[in-house]
Design a protein around this motif. Structure first.
Motif, PDB file in Angstrom:
ATOM      1  N   GLU A 375      27.998  21.100  23.261  1.00  0.00           N
ATOM      2  CA  GLU A 375      27.396  21.498  24.834  1.00  0.00           C
ATOM      3  C   GLU A 375      26.034  20.899  24.851  1.00  0.00           C
ATOM      4  OE1 GLU A 375      27.894  25.404  26.080  1.00  0.00           O
ATOM      5  OE2 GLU A 375      26.778  25.046  27.808  1.00  0.00           O
ATOM      6  N   LYS A 376      25.453  21.118  23.834  1.00  0.00           N
ATOM      7  CA  LYS A 376      24.126  20.744  23.807  1.00  0.00           C
ATOM      8  C   LYS A 376      23.862  19.169  24.010  1.00  0.00           C
ATOM      9  CE  LYS A 376      20.074  20.312  20.566  1.00  0.00           C
ATOM     10  NZ  LYS A 376      19.672  20.692  19.162  1.00  0.00           N
ATOM     11  N   PHE A 377      24.453  18.405  23.052  1.00  0.00           N
ATOM     12  CA  PHE A 377      24.483  16.905  23.265  1.00  0.00           C
ATOM     13  C   PHE A 377      25.122  16.508  24.544  1.00  0.00           C
ATOM     14  CE2 PHE A 377      22.843  17.753  18.876  1.00  0.00           C
ATOM     15  CZ  PHE A 377      22.138  16.748  18.482  1.00  0.00           C
ATOM     16  N   ALA A 378      26.010  17.148  25.046  1.00  0.00           N
ATOM     17  CA  ALA A 378      26.661  16.697  26.144  1.00  0.00           C
ATOM     18  C   ALA A 378      25.612  16.701  27.427  1.00  0.00           C
ATOM     19  CB  ALA A 378      27.936  17.469  26.367  1.00  0.00           C
ATOM     20  N   ARG A 379      25.133  17.825  27.366  1.00  0.00           N
ATOM     21  CA  ARG A 379      24.140  18.032  28.312  1.00  0.00           C
ATOM     22  C   ARG A 379      22.869  17.003  28.299  1.00  0.00           C
ATOM     23  NH1 ARG A 379      25.417  22.265  31.548  1.00  0.00           N
ATOM     24  NH2 ARG A 379      26.509  23.793  30.655  1.00  0.00           N
ATOM     25  N   GLN A 380      22.632  16.867  27.166  1.00  0.00           N
ATOM     26  CA  GLN A 380      21.213  15.951  26.725  1.00  0.00           C
ATOM     27  C   GLN A 380      21.864  14.632  27.257  1.00  0.00           C
ATOM     28  OE1 GLN A 380      18.554  16.688  26.012  1.00  0.00           O
ATOM     29  NE2 GLN A 380      18.018  14.853  26.436  1.00  0.00           N
ATOM     30  N   ALA A 381      23.057  14.174  26.985  1.00  0.00           N
ATOM     31  CA  ALA A 381      23.538  12.892  27.370  1.00  0.00           C
ATOM     32  C   ALA A 381      23.526  12.731  29.084  1.00  0.00           C
ATOM     33  CB  ALA A 381      24.919  12.559  27.129  1.00  0.00           C
ATOM     34  N   ILE A 382      23.832  13.683  29.499  1.00  0.00           N
ATOM     35  CA  ILE A 382      23.580  13.774  30.997  1.00  0.00           C
ATOM     36  C   ILE A 382      22.370  13.439  31.522  1.00  0.00           C
ATOM     37  CG2 ILE A 382      24.096  15.125  33.206  1.00  0.00           C
ATOM     38  CD1 ILE A 382      26.438  16.322  31.797  1.00  0.00           C
ATOM     39  N   ASP A 384      20.050  12.172  29.772  1.00  0.00           N
ATOM     40  CA  ASP A 384      19.688  10.919  29.478  1.00  0.00           C
ATOM     41  C   ASP A 384      20.336   9.899  30.540  1.00  0.00           C
ATOM     42  OD1 ASP A 384      18.306  12.083  27.497  1.00  0.00           O
ATOM     43  OD2 ASP A 384      19.562  11.533  25.939  1.00  0.00           O
ATOM     44  N   GLY A 385      21.151  10.250  31.357  1.00  0.00           N
ATOM     45  CA  GLY A 385      21.530   9.135  32.416  1.00  0.00           C
ATOM     46  C   GLY A 385      22.963   8.637  31.942  1.00  0.00           C
ATOM     47  N   VAL A 386      23.425   9.009  30.794  1.00  0.00           N
ATOM     48  CA  VAL A 386      24.799   8.614  30.552  1.00  0.00           C
ATOM     49  C   VAL A 386      25.846   8.843  31.551  1.00  0.00           C
ATOM     50  CG1 VAL A 386      26.794   8.812  28.981  1.00  0.00           C
ATOM     51  CG2 VAL A 386      24.491   8.938  28.074  1.00  0.00           C
ATOM     52  N   THR A 387      26.668   8.013  32.118  1.00  0.00           N
ATOM     53  CA  THR A 387      27.553   8.010  33.375  1.00  0.00           C
ATOM     54  C   THR A 387      29.037   8.293  32.835  1.00  0.00           C
ATOM     55  OG1 THR A 387      27.503   5.826  33.764  1.00  0.00           O
ATOM     56  CG2 THR A 387      25.940   7.024  34.929  1.00  0.00           C
ATOM     57  N   ASN A 388      29.444   7.429  31.843  1.00  0.00           N
ATOM     58  CA  ASN A 388      30.799   7.388  31.182  1.00  0.00           C
ATOM     59  C   ASN A 388      30.820   7.928  29.886  1.00  0.00           C
ATOM     60  OD1 ASN A 388      33.343   6.689  30.650  1.00  0.00           O
ATOM     61  ND2 ASN A 388      33.082   4.695  32.013  1.00  0.00           N
ATOM     62  N   ALA A 389      31.995   8.869  29.722  1.00  0.00           N
ATOM     63  CA  ALA A 389      32.104   9.630  28.449  1.00  0.00           C
ATOM     64  C   ALA A 389      32.473   8.230  27.390  1.00  0.00           C
ATOM     65  CB  ALA A 389      33.374  10.422  28.652  1.00  0.00           C
TER      66      ALA A 389
END
Length: 470
Positions: A375-382, A384-389
């Motif tokens: 969850e932590k890294f997923a939120r971080q990715a968001i 960070d502007g990641v848009t696509n899984a």
DNA sequence: CATGATCCTG
DNA sequence: CAGGATCATG
């Protein structure tokens, strides 16, 4: 393993808490810090296990064999080498022998933390057995253990017995030729030896009686100096036979957690290089036969007693830090092991309710950490502007992987299976998607993810069935 | 009622 | 990681 996640559906109250914390989370980035590495703080290590490990290592060193055996390879069934006894006995034959039989370290080596999980009762019990061993392997001329050592009451009992008996014969031994008048040196010699012999026989008798009480408390209570704790022990033995114990009292503080009867094998495998007497290795799979064997050994010749006792103690501690290490590595393969899996992969553990739930709890904790990281890294990715899984991946270089690896495989001495990376990646994307779709507003949003992940368990390699090595 | 999953806390 | 609490299930 079919897991029911319907739990979550009903967990509205708890999920509300979840909501709250999630809200906090969103505000403050990450409210929950990473766990401290449990390995550093977890040290419920059994004294005996450590002791035995040391013994084996000593032996290896002694033989000059540079065989490296990782800690994880050390089975709790390690049987100590009889030569250890020989060595200590030999050394104690010197006139100023020191009492450093392997066991004599136990009380000092033990670090307080490691002892914590043990009940006082167990410590006392173990100390008693150790004391017996010490008594057996220490020649009458040997000095007593140094002052200032931590000695349990029962250990002290035995020591007193030894001291006592020594008091009885030593004066005779040291009485000078002139001190008591005109005995012929021969008569005097004879008297001295006789007295010593009697004293030693008494001591032996006491030790023997005591030993039998420890191992066979069901027998009629002899009114020796062992009273007070004996009753507790009787209860304990009964509990063990039934495999029943009150949850509050369990935990890894139980001793006598032997091999499963079904599994049978003692898994002394490569550890048996520190071979003990075959008779000891062969010792029974049932408690009773084990006890009988010990009695046999004991009666046959006292030399084997220490080994027999050490053997008993070696499989006396329940889940050890090594088991924890193994469980963590298993997590790379299975996130949701059922109790059957656990049983087959921990054959050196005698399962009971407590052991089982402790293991289950471990995996539950592993999962918790795992999902928190995800969850932590997923939120971080968001953030960070990641848009696509699809842009998310988990490789051995990933920060996420490093976090997981240090948690489950701190020493990094284990090749993490590629499959785990895949599963981790899937999990991460799962979290990413759910969060980016705002599904986390649903109190039970994780349920769906859990459901997916639990199907990704793979088989644990056969090697894990062995207690040796990884 | 026992077992097991999760959450929370220390 | 262990404990305690809560909820679900069989």
């Amino acid at each position: 393993m079919n897991l029911s996640f319907s739990n979550h559906d009903m967990h509205t109250s708890r999920e509300l808490h979840l909501e709250e914390s999630q809200a906090e989370l969103r505000q403050s980035g990450l409210q929950r810090s990473l766990y401290d590495d449990p390995l550093t703080s977890y040290c419920s290590g059994s004294v005996i296990s450590q002791l035995l490990r040391k013994t084996v290592q000593d032996k290896k060193a002694e033989k000059g064999r540079a065989v490296y055996l990782p800690a994880t390879a050390m089975s709790s069934y390690t049987v100590t080498d009889p030569s250890q006894e020989d060595r200590s006995s030999r050394s104690s034959k010197g006139s100023v022998a020191e009492p450093s039989s392997p066991m004599s370290h136990a009380s000092t080596v033990a670090n307080p933390e490691a002892d914590r999980p043990l009940t006082e009762h167990h410590q006392a019990k173990r100390a008693r057995v150790e004391s017996i061993i010490r008594g057996m392997s220490t020649s009458p001329n040997a000095g007593l253990p140094g002052e200032g050592q931590r000695i349990d009451t029962d250990a002290r009992d035995v020591r007193e017995m030894v001291k006592e008996s020594r008091r009885k014969w030593r004066p005779l031994q040291h009485r000078g030729p002139g001190s008591s008048g005109g005995w012929s040196s021969k008569d005097e010699e004879c008297q001295k030896l006789k007295a010593q012999l009697q004293a030693m026989q008494r001591l032996l008798g006491d030790l023997q009686q005591r030993f039998l009480q420890v191992c066979q408390p069901h027998e009629s209570e002899s009114e020796s100096e062992v009273e007070d704790r004996e009753e507790e022990e009787e209860e304990e033995e009964e509990e063990e036979e039934e495999g029943m114990m009150d949850p509050p009292e369990c935990g890894n503080s139980r001793r006598n957690e032997g091999p499963k009867e079904s599994g049978g094998e003692l898994h002394i495998g490569s550890d048996s290089q520190c071979e003990a007497g075959p008779d000891i290795i062969k010792m029974g799979k049932r408690e009773t036969t084990e006890v009988d064997s010990i009695h046999l050994t004991f009666n046959k010749g006292d030399r084997n007693l220490p080994e027999a006792l050490k053997y008993e103690l070696s499989k006396a501690e329940g889940l050890t830090p090594n088991h924890l290490k193994k469980a963590k590595l298993m997590f790379f393969y299975t996130r949701y092991p059922n109790s059957n899996i656990l049983k087959t992969f921990f054959p050196d553990i005698k399962f009971n309710r407590c052991i089982t739930s402790q293991l289950i709890k471990w995996f539950s904790n592993f999962r918790e950490f795992y999902y928190i990281q995800m969850e932590k890294f997923a939120r971080q990715a968001i953030v960070d502007g990641v848009t696509n899984a699809k842009d998310l991946s988990v490789t051995r270089d990933s920060e996420l992987f490093r976090a997981l690896n240090t948690h489950y495989n701190k020493a990094s001495d284990f090749q993490v299976p590629g499959r785990f990376l895949e599963v981790a990646e899937i999990t991460l994307r799962e979290f990413f998607n759910a969060i980016s779709q705002a599904k986390d507003s649903d109190p039970s949003w994780k349920k769906a993810i859990y459901k997916v992940i639990c199907k990704l368990d793979s088989d644990v390699p056969e090697e894990f069935k062995s207690t040796v090595c990884l």
